[in-house]
Motif scaffolding. Structure first.
Motif, PDB file in Angstrom:
ATOM      1  N   SER A  32       0.810  -1.222   0.000  1.00 25.13           N
ATOM      2  CA  SER A  32       0.000   0.000   0.000  1.00 25.13           C
ATOM      3  C   SER A  32       0.845   1.275   0.000  1.00 25.13           C
ATOM      4  N   ILE A  33       2.137   1.170   0.212  1.00 24.76           N
ATOM      5  CA  ILE A  33       3.015   2.344   0.201  1.00 24.76           C
ATOM      6  C   ILE A  33       3.397   2.627  -1.253  1.00 24.76           C
ATOM      7  N   PRO A  34       3.159   3.845  -1.739  1.00 22.07           N
ATOM      8  CA  PRO A  34       3.307   4.127  -3.176  1.00 22.07           C
ATOM      9  C   PRO A  34       4.659   3.765  -3.792  1.00 22.07           C
ATOM     10  N   THR A  35       5.761   4.183  -3.223  1.00 25.53           N
ATOM     11  CA  THR A  35       7.052   3.943  -3.874  1.00 25.53           C
ATOM     12  C   THR A  35       7.698   2.651  -3.404  1.00 25.53           C
ATOM     13  N   ILE A  36       7.621   2.394  -2.121  1.00 30.92           N
ATOM     14  CA  ILE A  36       8.323   1.244  -1.548  1.00 30.92           C
ATOM     15  C   ILE A  36       7.627  -0.069  -1.902  1.00 30.92           C
ATOM     16  N   GLY A  37       6.308  -0.059  -1.998  1.00 28.94           N
ATOM     17  CA  GLY A  37       5.576  -1.286  -2.324  1.00 28.94           C
ATOM     18  C   GLY A  37       6.022  -1.919  -3.627  1.00 28.94           C
ATOM     19  N   PRO A  38       5.981  -1.180  -4.740  1.00 28.49           N
ATOM     20  CA  PRO A  38       6.456  -1.768  -5.996  1.00 28.49           C
ATOM     21  C   PRO A  38       7.947  -2.140  -5.965  1.00 28.49           C
ATOM     22  N   ALA A  39       8.738  -1.382  -5.223  1.00 32.37           N
ATOM     23  CA  ALA A  39      10.170  -1.709  -5.126  1.00 32.37           C
ATOM     24  C   ALA A  39      10.373  -3.025  -4.384  1.00 32.37           C
TER      25      ALA A  39
END
Length: 91
Positions: free
Chosen positions: A75-82
Motif C-alpha cells: 500500500s506504500i506508493p514507492t516502496i511497495g512496488p520496489a
C-alpha cells in the motif's frame, strides 16, 4: 631519485617494477609474473560452496521482501512496488 650507496642491489628505475619492492630494494609480496595483487586461488569446493551460500542468501532476501510486501508494504506508493520488484528479481 638517487641510489643508496650502502645497498647491494640498485633500486629499479622503472616505476612499474618498483611497486613490488620495499624501500630498501628487496622484492616483497607478489611479483609481476604472479597472479594480480588481490586475487586468490580458491579450490573448486570453496567456490561452489560460496556460490550456493550466495544463492541461498539471495533467495532469503527475496522471500523477506515478498513477505513484507504481502504484510502491507504494497500500500506504500514507492516502496511497495520496489519490494515486489526486489522479490521477483531475487528469484
Amino acid at each position: 631519485m638517487s641510489q643508496n650507496p650502502l645497498s647491494r642491489n640498485p633500486l629499479p628505475r622503472d616505476p612499474l617494477s618498483m611497486r613490488h619492492m620495499s624501500p630498501n630494494g628487496v622484492p616483497h609480496g607478489r611479483l609481476s609474473y604472479d597472479a594480480p595483487v588481490g586475487s586468490a586461488v580458491v579450490s573448486p569446493a570453496v567456490s561452489i560452496a560460496g556460490r550456493i551460500a550466495g544463492a541461498g542468501l539471495l533467495l532469503g532476501m527475496a522471500w523477506i521482501h515478498w513477505h513484507l510486501y504481502k504484510l502491507g508494504f504494497s500500500s506504500i506508493p514507492t516502496i511497495g512496488p520496489a519490494f515486489k520488484a526486489n522479490a521477483v528479481l531475487g528469484v
